[in-house]
Design an enzyme around this catalytic site. Structure first.
Site, short mmCIF file in Angstrom:
data_model
loop_
_atom_site.label_atom_id
_atom_site.label_comp_id
_atom_site.label_asym_id
_atom_site.label_seq_id
_atom_site.Cartn_x
_atom_site.Cartn_y
_atom_site.Cartn_z
N HIS A 58 43.53 39.10 27.56
CA HIS A 58 44.60 38.11 27.44
C HIS A 58 43.98 36.71 27.64
CE1 HIS A 58 44.73 39.27 31.85
NE2 HIS A 58 44.38 38.02 31.87
C1 T46 Z 1 42.38 37.98 34.50
C2 T46 Z 1 41.56 39.19 34.75
C3 T46 Z 1 40.10 38.89 34.93
C4 T46 Z 1 50.04 40.37 40.52
O1 T46 Z 1 51.14 40.77 40.92
N1 T46 Z 1 49.47 39.24 41.04
C5 T46 Z 1 48.28 38.75 40.64
O2 T46 Z 1 47.81 37.72 41.17
C6 T46 Z 1 47.58 39.44 39.57
C7 T46 Z 1 46.25 38.91 39.06
C8 T46 Z 1 48.15 40.57 39.04
N2 T46 Z 1 49.34 41.03 39.53
C9 T46 Z 1 49.88 42.31 38.98
C10 T46 Z 1 50.35 42.26 37.53
C11 T46 Z 1 50.11 43.67 37.05
O3 T46 Z 1 51.24 44.44 37.33
O4 T46 Z 1 48.84 43.28 39.02
C12 T46 Z 1 48.95 44.17 37.91
C13 T46 Z 1 47.62 44.27 37.14
O5 T46 Z 1 47.35 42.97 36.56
P1 T46 Z 1 46.61 42.80 35.14
O6 T46 Z 1 47.01 43.88 34.23
O7 T46 Z 1 46.83 41.39 34.69
O8 T46 Z 1 45.07 43.02 35.57
P2 T46 Z 1 43.72 42.72 34.77
O9 T46 Z 1 42.63 43.22 35.62
O10 T46 Z 1 43.77 43.21 33.38
O11 T46 Z 1 43.67 41.09 34.67
C14 T46 Z 1 43.41 40.31 35.82
C15 T46 Z 1 44.24 39.02 35.84
O12 T46 Z 1 45.62 39.31 35.65
C16 T46 Z 1 43.83 38.02 34.80
O13 T46 Z 1 44.33 36.76 35.15
O14 T46 Z 1 41.91 37.02 33.92
O15 T46 Z 1 42.03 39.95 35.87
#
Ligand code: T46
Length: 140
Positions: A58
């Protein structure tokens, strides 16, 4: 931020102090693309990587991030709508990703632990989840 490029992202070396007590690494004084100091009010940790699964996939509209890795390494692909680049993130370095950059994290080594410093609190509306939407956003 629509007009950022992958060349606005940079890999920086952590300042390192070693003495008989052990090692200390520092990261400070990180500036945005206008030269203003960035505050990082949020920090999160990525771990437990599943084989053949990417993380990220993303872009963010406003968020600046610094990605740091402890234990092992991984590949981060960054894309600005035109050009892309693979970066091998290793211990001792931090990748600064500016807003308006698509990122995909992959090839995690066993037990990798990634720490992300973020310039904004969590806001789902700051995310662009679809690559086609991102390409359109960058070309507007
Ligand atoms: C990025 C990459 C490197 C939260 O509730 N609070 C938070 O601060 C974050 C980062 C996530 N969440 C929740 C949202 C989702 O339900 O945690 C879950 C997993 O998040 P996500 O699918 O976005 O995880 P990644 O590892 O694909 O992405 C993350 C960051 O979201 C993003 O900003 O750049 O790490």
């Amino acid at each position: 931020m629509k007009n950022t490029k992958i060349s606005d992202c940079s890999l920086i070396k952590l300042e390192e102090f070693c003495d008989n007590k052990g090692k200390l690494q520092v990261i400070e004084n990180i500036k945005d693309i206008n030269g203003n100091l960035i505050n990082f009010p949020r920090c999160y940790f990525l771990s437990n990587f599943k084989k053949n699964h990417k993380r990220g996939i993303h872009a963010h509209k406003k968020l600046y991030q610094i990605l740091l890795i402890f234990n092992g390494q991984c590949i981060i692909n960054i894309f600005d709508g035109k050009n892309s680049k693979n970066i091998n993130l290793k211990q001792g370095s931090g990748l600064i990703i500016v807003p308006g950059i698509w990122r995909e994290l992959s090839n995690f080594s066993d037990n990798a632990l990634i720490v992300v410093m973020a310039s904004e609190l969590y806001d789902k509306n700051d995310y662009i989840f679809r690559k086609l939407d991102f390409i359109k956003y960058k070309s507007e």
